[in-house]
Every structure is written in C-alpha cells, then in structure tokens.
Design a protein around this motif. Structure first.
Motif, PDB file in Angstrom:
ATOM      1  N   VAL A  14      18.850  43.925  58.657  1.00 21.52           N
ATOM      2  CA  VAL A  14      18.530  44.805  57.527  1.00 21.52           C
ATOM      3  C   VAL A  14      17.501  45.842  57.969  1.00 21.52           C
ATOM      4  O   VAL A  14      17.602  47.028  57.647  1.00 21.52           O
ATOM      5  CB  VAL A  14      18.035  43.975  56.321  1.00 21.52           C
ATOM      6  CG1 VAL A  14      17.402  44.872  55.266  1.00 21.52           C
ATOM      7  CG2 VAL A  14      19.174  43.184  55.721  1.00 21.52           C
ATOM      8  N   GLY A  15      16.502  45.409  58.716  1.00 23.95           N
ATOM      9  CA  GLY A  15      15.496  46.340  59.227  1.00 23.95           C
ATOM     10  C   GLY A  15      16.099  47.382  60.136  1.00 23.95           C
ATOM     11  O   GLY A  15      15.759  48.569  60.056  1.00 23.95           O
ATOM     12  N   ILE A  16      17.002  46.956  61.013  1.00 24.49           N
ATOM     13  CA  ILE A  16      17.679  47.909  61.899  1.00 24.49           C
ATOM     14  C   ILE A  16      18.513  48.891  61.087  1.00 24.49           C
ATOM     15  O   ILE A  16      18.492  50.097  61.344  1.00 24.49           O
ATOM     16  CB  ILE A  16      18.525  47.163  62.947  1.00 24.49           C
ATOM     17  CG1 ILE A  16      17.610  46.444  63.937  1.00 24.49           C
ATOM     18  CG2 ILE A  16      19.459  48.121  63.682  1.00 24.49           C
ATOM     19  CD1 ILE A  16      18.341  45.515  64.887  1.00 24.49           C
ATOM     20  N   CYS A  17      19.218  48.406  60.071  1.00 19.92           N
ATOM     21  CA  CYS A  17      20.037  49.287  59.216  1.00 19.92           C
ATOM     22  C   CYS A  17      19.154  50.294  58.490  1.00 19.92           C
ATOM     23  O   CYS A  17      19.488  51.487  58.395  1.00 19.92           O
ATOM     24  CB  CYS A  17      20.838  48.457  58.218  1.00 19.92           C
ATOM     25  SG  CYS A  17      22.247  47.630  58.961  1.00 19.92           S
ATOM     26  N   LEU A  18      18.022  49.829  57.958  1.00 26.46           N
ATOM     27  CA  LEU A  18      17.107  50.740  57.271  1.00 26.46           C
ATOM     28  C   LEU A  18      16.535  51.779  58.241  1.00 26.46           C
ATOM     29  O   LEU A  18      16.396  52.952  57.900  1.00 26.46           O
ATOM     30  CB  LEU A  18      15.980  49.957  56.596  1.00 26.46           C
ATOM     31  CG  LEU A  18      16.398  49.127  55.370  1.00 26.46           C
ATOM     32  CD1 LEU A  18      15.214  48.294  54.891  1.00 26.46           C
ATOM     33  CD2 LEU A  18      16.896  50.035  54.261  1.00 26.46           C
ATOM     34  N   ALA A  19      16.204  51.364  59.442  1.00 32.37           N
ATOM     35  CA  ALA A  19      15.679  52.294  60.443  1.00 32.37           C
ATOM     36  C   ALA A  19      16.727  53.336  60.814  1.00 32.37           C
ATOM     37  O   ALA A  19      16.422  54.533  60.947  1.00 32.37           O
ATOM     38  CB  ALA A  19      15.211  51.527  61.676  1.00 32.37           C
ATOM     39  N   VAL A  20      17.970  52.898  60.978  1.00 32.14           N
ATOM     40  CA  VAL A  20      19.061  53.837  61.302  1.00 32.14           C
ATOM     41  C   VAL A  20      19.271  54.802  60.144  1.00 32.14           C
ATOM     42  O   VAL A  20      19.460  56.009  60.347  1.00 32.14           O
ATOM     43  CB  VAL A  20      20.348  53.077  61.666  1.00 32.14           C
ATOM     44  CG1 VAL A  20      21.540  54.008  61.717  1.00 32.14           C
ATOM     45  CG2 VAL A  20      20.184  52.352  62.991  1.00 32.14           C
ATOM     46  N   ALA A  22      17.017  55.752  57.907  1.00 35.61           N
ATOM     47  CA  ALA A  22      15.873  56.664  57.899  1.00 35.61           C
ATOM     48  C   ALA A  22      16.016  57.710  58.997  1.00 35.61           C
ATOM     49  O   ALA A  22      15.715  58.895  58.798  1.00 35.61           O
ATOM     50  CB  ALA A  22      14.578  55.870  58.069  1.00 35.61           C
ATOM     51  N   LEU A  23      16.496  57.292  60.143  1.00 31.84           N
ATOM     52  CA  LEU A  23      16.722  58.219  61.245  1.00 31.84           C
ATOM     53  C   LEU A  23      17.793  59.245  60.875  1.00 31.84           C
ATOM     54  O   LEU A  23      17.637  60.437  61.147  1.00 31.84           O
ATOM     55  CB  LEU A  23      17.121  57.447  62.512  1.00 31.84           C
ATOM     56  CG  LEU A  23      17.352  58.288  63.776  1.00 31.84           C
ATOM     57  CD1 LEU A  23      16.069  58.999  64.168  1.00 31.84           C
ATOM     58  CD2 LEU A  23      17.868  57.422  64.905  1.00 31.84           C
ATOM     59  N   LEU A  24      18.865  58.802  60.234  1.00 35.41           N
ATOM     60  CA  LEU A  24      19.924  59.725  59.803  1.00 35.41           C
ATOM     61  C   LEU A  24      19.405  60.732  58.785  1.00 35.41           C
ATOM     62  O   LEU A  24      19.726  61.921  58.858  1.00 35.41           O
ATOM     63  CB  LEU A  24      21.112  58.944  59.231  1.00 35.41           C
ATOM     64  CG  LEU A  24      21.998  58.231  60.242  1.00 35.41           C
ATOM     65  CD1 LEU A  24      23.043  57.376  59.509  1.00 35.41           C
ATOM     66  CD2 LEU A  24      22.682  59.228  61.146  1.00 35.41           C
ATOM     67  N   VAL A  25      18.611  60.275  57.826  1.00 38.87           N
ATOM     68  CA  VAL A  25      18.049  61.185  56.823  1.00 38.87           C
ATOM     69  C   VAL A  25      17.130  62.197  57.497  1.00 38.87           C
ATOM     70  O   VAL A  25      17.160  63.401  57.192  1.00 38.87           O
ATOM     71  CB  VAL A  25      17.312  60.383  55.727  1.00 38.87           C
ATOM     72  CG1 VAL A  25      16.471  61.300  54.847  1.00 38.87           C
ATOM     73  CG2 VAL A  25      18.305  59.601  54.889  1.00 38.87           C
ATOM     74  N   THR A  26      16.315  61.771  58.429  1.00 36.97           N
ATOM     75  CA  THR A  26      15.413  62.674  59.146  1.00 36.97           C
ATOM     76  C   THR A  26      16.194  63.709  59.950  1.00 36.97           C
ATOM     77  O   THR A  26      15.878  64.904  59.912  1.00 36.97           O
ATOM     78  CB  THR A  26      14.492  61.867  60.079  1.00 36.97           C
ATOM     79  OG1 THR A  26      13.783  60.902  59.308  1.00 36.97           O
ATOM     80  CG2 THR A  26      13.516  62.767  60.804  1.00 36.97           C
ATOM     81  N   VAL A  27      17.207  63.260  60.654  1.00 35.91           N
ATOM     82  CA  VAL A  27      18.031  64.178  61.446  1.00 35.91           C
ATOM     83  C   VAL A  27      18.732  65.178  60.526  1.00 35.91           C
ATOM     84  O   VAL A  27      18.815  66.374  60.831  1.00 35.91           O
ATOM     85  CB  VAL A  27      19.036  63.387  62.318  1.00 35.91           C
ATOM     86  CG1 VAL A  27      20.096  64.301  62.897  1.00 35.91           C
ATOM     87  CG2 VAL A  27      18.310  62.646  63.417  1.00 35.91           C
ATOM     88  N   GLU A  28      19.218  64.710  59.377  1.00 35.62           N
ATOM     89  CA  GLU A  28      19.892  65.602  58.423  1.00 35.62           C
ATOM     90  C   GLU A  28      18.924  66.665  57.916  1.00 35.62           C
ATOM     91  O   GLU A  28      19.263  67.847  57.851  1.00 35.62           O
ATOM     92  CB  GLU A  28      20.458  64.779  57.261  1.00 35.62           C
ATOM     93  CG  GLU A  28      21.244  65.589  56.246  1.00 35.62           C
ATOM     94  CD  GLU A  28      20.391  66.138  55.115  1.00 35.62           C
ATOM     95  OE1 GLU A  28      20.788  67.171  54.540  1.00 35.62           O
ATOM     96  OE2 GLU A  28      19.344  65.565  54.822  1.00 35.62           O
ATOM     97  N   GLU A  29      17.710  66.260  57.554  1.00 33.19           N
ATOM     98  CA  GLU A  29      16.710  67.219  57.072  1.00 33.19           C
ATOM     99  C   GLU A  29      16.339  68.224  58.150  1.00 33.19           C
ATOM    100  O   GLU A  29      16.252  69.416  57.893  1.00 33.19           O
ATOM    101  CB  GLU A  29      15.459  66.489  56.570  1.00 33.19           C
ATOM    102  CG  GLU A  29      15.611  65.880  55.204  1.00 33.19           C
ATOM    103  CD  GLU A  29      15.872  66.916  54.131  1.00 33.19           C
ATOM    104  OE1 GLU A  29      15.221  67.985  54.134  1.00 33.19           O
ATOM    105  OE2 GLU A  29      16.747  66.674  53.285  1.00 33.19           O
TER     106      GLU A  29
END
Length: 184
Positions: A14-20, A22-29
């Motif tokens: 779950v932590g890895i999924c949340l980190a991924v 968050a990373l996707l949202v950051t990259v999108e922004e």
C-alpha cells in the motif's frame, strides 16, 4: 506465513502504491504547468496582441492608400470625373482607417500606450486637416496650390503620423512579453 508478516507485506505494498501515485501526480503537475503557461500566453496573443497589431497595420495600409488616391486626385485635378472617383475612394479608405483605429481601441490597449494613441490621433487629425485643404484646392481648380499643399504640408504630416503609428506598433509588439495574462 503468519498474519503479522502478511500485514507488513500488505502495508508495504500500500505504501509503495501511494508513493507511486504521489510520484505520478507530481510528474503530471510538473509536466502540465509549462503547458498551462503556454496556453495563457496564447490567449494573450490571440485576444490582445494579434488584433491590436492587425488593426494598426490596417490603419497604416489604409492611410497609405488614401495618400496614393490623394496624389492621384491632385494630378488629375482637371478631370471632374476622376476627381469624383478619387473622392469616393478617399472616403472609403478614410472610413476603413477610422474603423481600424476603433478596432485597435476595442482591444483595450494598456494604459502605458495611451500617450502614443493620443499622438496618433493628434497627428491623424492634423493630416486630415491638410487633406481637407488639398481637396478644397483641387475642387476649386487651384492645382498649383493643391500640389504645393500635398508636398510641403501633407507629406511631412503623413510621415510624422506613420512614425507615430510605427512607434505604437512596436510598443504593441512588446505587449506579450511584458504583460502575461495574470497581469491583465
């Protein structure tokens, strides 16, 4: 495996999924922020810069055309039909030039352009006054006076008017770089 180990594995996943995520949202922004700025700039270009510069170029073109008709009218001053034809052409060019100036003002130019706009209007009035005197001399049959007014009076006024239009156009060219959409 016991429950505690499975729970740790699940929480880790779950932590890895949340980190991924968050990373996707950051990259999108980070990826779309430049596109949003580009879109804002394109809106300024489309709604302010392009219509304003187009109107100023149209104003200059119509005044150049009017000057050509004015000179032709002076040179054909002894032909009443030609003079009447040039009167119509001059009136049409003047109407289009007036509309171009109104189109420019409709773009709501920034306040710092107001002195240049006033200068263009003042010089346009002076040139049109000189044109009226030329036209009166042509209609009165005084070709020498019309020719003298066209060269000695109207030509310097037209050059000063065109110089003012060019200065205003150059100021307008700098508008997109100087004023982003947020500043308007």
């Amino acid at each position: 495996m016991n429950r505690r180990v499975r729970l740790k594995i699940r929480l880790g996943m779950v932590g890895i999924c949340l980190a991924v995520m968050a990373l996707l949202v950051t990259v999108e922004e980070l990826g779309t922020a430049p596109l949003n700025r580009t879109q804002d700039r394109l809106v300024v270009l489309q709604t302010q810069w392009a219509p304003a510069t187009l109107a100023l170029h149209e104003l200059r073109a119509e005044l150049a055309e009017m000057r050509a008709y004015e000179l032709a009218q002076v040179s054909h001053g002894d032909d009443a039909a030609a003079v009447a034809d040039y009167d119509k052409r001059i009136a049409a060019s003047l109407k289009r030039a007036t509309q171009a100036l109104a189109d420019y003002e409709a773009t709501k130019p920034p306040a710092q352009h107001a002195p240049r706009v006033q200068e263009v209007k003042q010089r346009l009035r002076a040139y049109l006054d000189a044109h009226a005197r030329i036209e009166a001399a042509v209609h009165d049959g005084n070709h020498a006076k019309a020719d003298q007014l066209a060269i000695a009076e109207a030509q310097p006024l037209r050059r000063a008017l065109f110089k003012a239009i060019v200065a205003l156009t150059e100021d307008t060219y700098r508008l997109p770089a100087a004023q982003p959409l947020a500043a308007r």
